[in-house]
Every structure is written in C-alpha cells, then in structure tokens.
Scaffold this motif. Structure first.
Motif, short mmCIF file in Angstrom:
data_model
loop_
_atom_site.label_atom_id
_atom_site.label_comp_id
_atom_site.label_asym_id
_atom_site.label_seq_id
_atom_site.Cartn_x
_atom_site.Cartn_y
_atom_site.Cartn_z
N LEU A 122 0.83 -1.21 0.00
CA LEU A 122 0.00 0.00 0.00
C LEU A 122 0.86 1.25 0.00
O LEU A 122 0.55 2.24 -0.68
N GLY A 123 1.96 1.22 0.76
CA GLY A 123 2.81 2.39 0.85
C GLY A 123 3.48 2.74 -0.46
O GLY A 123 3.92 3.89 -0.64
N THR A 142 -3.18 5.95 0.02
CA THR A 142 -3.52 4.56 -0.30
C THR A 142 -3.42 3.68 0.95
O THR A 142 -4.24 2.77 1.14
N VAL A 143 -2.44 3.95 1.80
CA VAL A 143 -2.32 3.19 3.05
C VAL A 143 -3.57 3.39 3.91
O VAL A 143 -4.14 2.43 4.45
N LEU A 144 -3.99 4.64 4.05
CA LEU A 144 -5.17 4.93 4.87
C LEU A 144 -6.42 4.30 4.27
O LEU A 144 -7.25 3.74 5.00
N LEU A 145 -6.57 4.37 2.96
CA LEU A 145 -7.74 3.78 2.31
C LEU A 145 -7.77 2.28 2.49
O LEU A 145 -8.82 1.70 2.85
N GLY A 146 -6.64 1.61 2.25
CA GLY A 146 -6.61 0.16 2.39
C GLY A 146 -6.85 -0.28 3.82
O GLY A 146 -7.57 -1.27 4.06
N THR A 147 -6.30 0.43 4.78
CA THR A 147 -6.48 0.08 6.19
C THR A 147 -7.94 0.28 6.61
O THR A 147 -8.53 -0.56 7.28
N PHE A 148 -8.51 1.42 6.19
CA PHE A 148 -9.92 1.68 6.51
C PHE A 148 -10.82 0.62 5.91
O PHE A 148 -11.75 0.12 6.56
N ALA A 149 -10.56 0.25 4.65
CA ALA A 149 -11.38 -0.76 3.99
C ALA A 149 -11.29 -2.09 4.72
O ALA A 149 -12.29 -2.81 4.86
N ALA A 150 -10.10 -2.45 5.20
CA ALA A 150 -9.92 -3.72 5.90
C ALA A 150 -10.77 -3.77 7.18
O ALA A 150 -11.48 -4.75 7.43
N PHE A 151 -10.69 -2.71 7.98
CA PHE A 151 -11.45 -2.70 9.24
C PHE A 151 -12.95 -2.56 8.99
O PHE A 151 -13.75 -3.14 9.73
N PRO A 159 -8.24 -12.31 5.99
CA PRO A 159 -8.90 -12.11 4.69
C PRO A 159 -9.37 -10.68 4.47
O PRO A 159 -9.32 -10.18 3.34
N PHE A 160 -9.80 -10.02 5.54
CA PHE A 160 -10.27 -8.64 5.39
C PHE A 160 -9.10 -7.67 5.24
O PHE A 160 -9.20 -6.69 4.51
N LEU A 161 -8.00 -7.97 5.92
CA LEU A 161 -6.80 -7.16 5.72
C LEU A 161 -6.31 -7.28 4.28
O LEU A 161 -5.92 -6.29 3.65
N ALA A 188 -8.23 -3.56 -2.31
CA ALA A 188 -9.03 -2.39 -2.66
C ALA A 188 -8.18 -1.13 -2.72
O ALA A 188 -8.28 -0.32 -3.65
N GLY A 189 -7.32 -0.95 -1.72
CA GLY A 189 -6.45 0.22 -1.72
C GLY A 189 -5.45 0.18 -2.86
O GLY A 189 -5.17 1.21 -3.50
N LEU A 190 -4.93 -1.00 -3.15
CA LEU A 190 -3.94 -1.13 -4.21
C LEU A 190 -4.54 -0.84 -5.57
O LEU A 190 -3.94 -0.14 -6.40
N LEU A 191 -5.75 -1.33 -5.82
CA LEU A 191 -6.41 -1.05 -7.09
C LEU A 191 -6.68 0.43 -7.25
O LEU A 191 -6.47 1.02 -8.33
N THR A 192 -7.13 1.05 -6.16
CA THR A 192 -7.41 2.49 -6.22
C THR A 192 -6.13 3.29 -6.44
O THR A 192 -6.09 4.21 -7.27
N GLY A 193 -5.08 2.92 -5.69
CA GLY A 193 -3.81 3.62 -5.86
C GLY A 193 -3.22 3.45 -7.23
O GLY A 193 -2.65 4.39 -7.82
N ALA A 194 -3.34 2.25 -7.79
CA ALA A 194 -2.80 2.00 -9.14
C ALA A 194 -3.56 2.78 -10.19
O ALA A 194 -2.97 3.33 -11.13
#
Length: 265
Positions: free
Chosen positions: A206-207, A213-222, A248-250, A256-262
């Motif tokens: 994510l970083g 992207t890190v914040l988005l991916g972490t938020f999506a996981a939780f 699995p959620f992490l 999700a974050g990676l796709l958005t960041g890419a």
C-alpha cells in the motif's frame, strides 16, 4: 501489449498459479500450535511437496481412481484420496486468483510494479484461504511476503516508468505492523500476532502508492471486518466477543487500496 491482452495474460497466470495452491492450503490448514500436515488427506501416505492438488496420487492408484469406503467407520473417500472437507477447491482457488490478477493488471497497466503484484497475489489468496479455514496465518507465508514485497519493490524502484515510492513502502510496512501490534497488545483475541506480521506486507504494497492509499486500504480492511462481524452477530452465528479471522479482510482491504492507488497513479 494492449490492455486487454495484458489483463488476459494476468488472468491466465492467476489461474495457473491458483491451481498450485490446494496442497499448500491443505498442509497449512491446521489449528494454531499444531505442526503442518505431513500425511495425505486419507492419512495413509506422506504428503510430499507444497504445490499442486491436495489429493494423494498413491491413494488414487490404490483405489483405481474411484471413491472407496474405509473399513474403519465407512468414511467415504473422494477420488483424489481425501475427504471433501480437507481438500481445497482447485477451481475456486484458480478462479479467485485469476480474478485478482486480472484486476491488478487492469489497474496497473504495463508499469513494472505489476510484476510484483502478480507474484504476491497467489500468496495472498493462500493466506486468506488458510485463515478462513483455521484462523491461522502461517509464519512461513507472512514473513517472506513482507520481505519479498520490500525487496521486489526496491528493485522495481530502479526501473523506468514505475509510479511508486519505495521509502514510503518501507515506512508504511513499519507503521502498519506497529499499529496492529498495539491492537494485539490491547486485545490479543481480536487481533492475532499473525495479523501483525501480515500487516507489514500489506503496508509495504500500500505504501508504494503513498499514504492516502495506506489509509484507504487500512480503513477498507477494518470496515469489511466490522461488517462481517456485525452480520454474524445479527444472524446469531456469533457473539460480540467471538473472534473472526481478520487476515482475509486485511488482504481484501489491501487489494481495494492497491487497485485504487494503481488507477490514480
């Protein structure tokens, strides 16, 4: 290479690698504290290797490729030499891995970091499978995943046309691991130590695309984990203190974050 061809090639790669995961999923899927499985699903022969189908070739040869009924209790054996509950579905694993790889290719395009994502994706699918089955994230997978992500991204940072930042990947890996470690100390039942180690790898990928992207991916996981846990409570299949596998959620949040960041890079 056109985008369509790239996505197709990535999907084929995902399908082929997904077909190699069932044996590893079977051998790793044991409760915490127990050694990895070293016998075939029928328990009659040593389990050899980590890649391929979960079934046992020796069992198939002994029973002539058809189901058999054991004398001790009459348990029905599947044609591949193991019970259906013990064997991961090769078709499901191949399909999921193919879809993940195709989505990553569509989002990343021809940028060199795509090679890293395609190498790491099958490991992520395997980790999610094992965690869903036995609530365990094996060290032989989580620790190499984090190290490989940082090493491969370090090489990618030397290539032209990449769109990431390796130092941020390193800092994010440390930050997410530290944050999840604090949660583990506060509530060990809710956040296992395997999740802490997986968070390092998630933070690295994510970083690469920056802190948003890190914040988005972490938020999506939780968020996904909370929605799943809430659904179980509403369905009366779990209590408020029932532990659920967070891996699995992490991984889903990371995807999700990676796709958005890419896409945004």
């Amino acid at each position: 290479m056109t985008t369509g061809s790239l996505v197709l090639a990535a999907g084929v790669w995902g399908a082929l690698t997904g077909l190699l995961l069932p044996r590893a999923a079977y051998r790793f899927s044991v409760p915490p504290g127990e050694p990895w499985r070293d016998r075939c699903p029928a328990g009659r022969h040593p389990a050899r290797g980590w890649l391929g189908g979960a079934g046992c070739g020796e069992c198939r040869r002994e029973c002539g490729g058809g189901p058999r009924r054991e004398a001790d209790g009459g348990a029905r054996r599947e044609p591949d030499g193991g019970t259906g509950g013990e064997n991961a579905s090769a078709a499901v694993l191949a399909t999921v891995t193919a879809l993940v790889c195709a989505a990553l290719a569509a989002a990343t395009g021809t940028r060199p970091e795509l090679g890293v994502w395609l190498l790491l994706a099958p490991v992520g699918v395997l980790l999610a499978t094992v965690d869903l089955r036995v609530h365990r994230l094996p060290d032989p997978l989580t620790l190499p995943l984090a190290g490989a992500a940082l090493a491969l991204l370090g090489v990618t940072a030397l290539l032209p046309e990449h769109t990431g930042h390796w130092p941020t990947a390193l800092y994010a890996a440390l930050a997410l691991a530290a944050g999840h470690f604090v949660l583990h100390l506060v509530n060990p039942d809710g956040m296992g130590f395997g999740d802490v180690k997986l968070a390092a790898g998630a933070g690295a990928v994510l970083g690469w695309y920056g802190w948003p992207t890190v914040l988005l991916g972490t938020f999506a996981a939780f968020l996904l984990g909370a929605l799943y846990g809430g659904a179980l409570v509403l369905a009366r299949r779990a209590g408020r203190k029932t532990g659920v596998p967070f891996g699995p959620f992490l991984l889903a949040g990371t995807l999700a974050g990676l796709l958005t960041g890419a896409f945004a890079a």
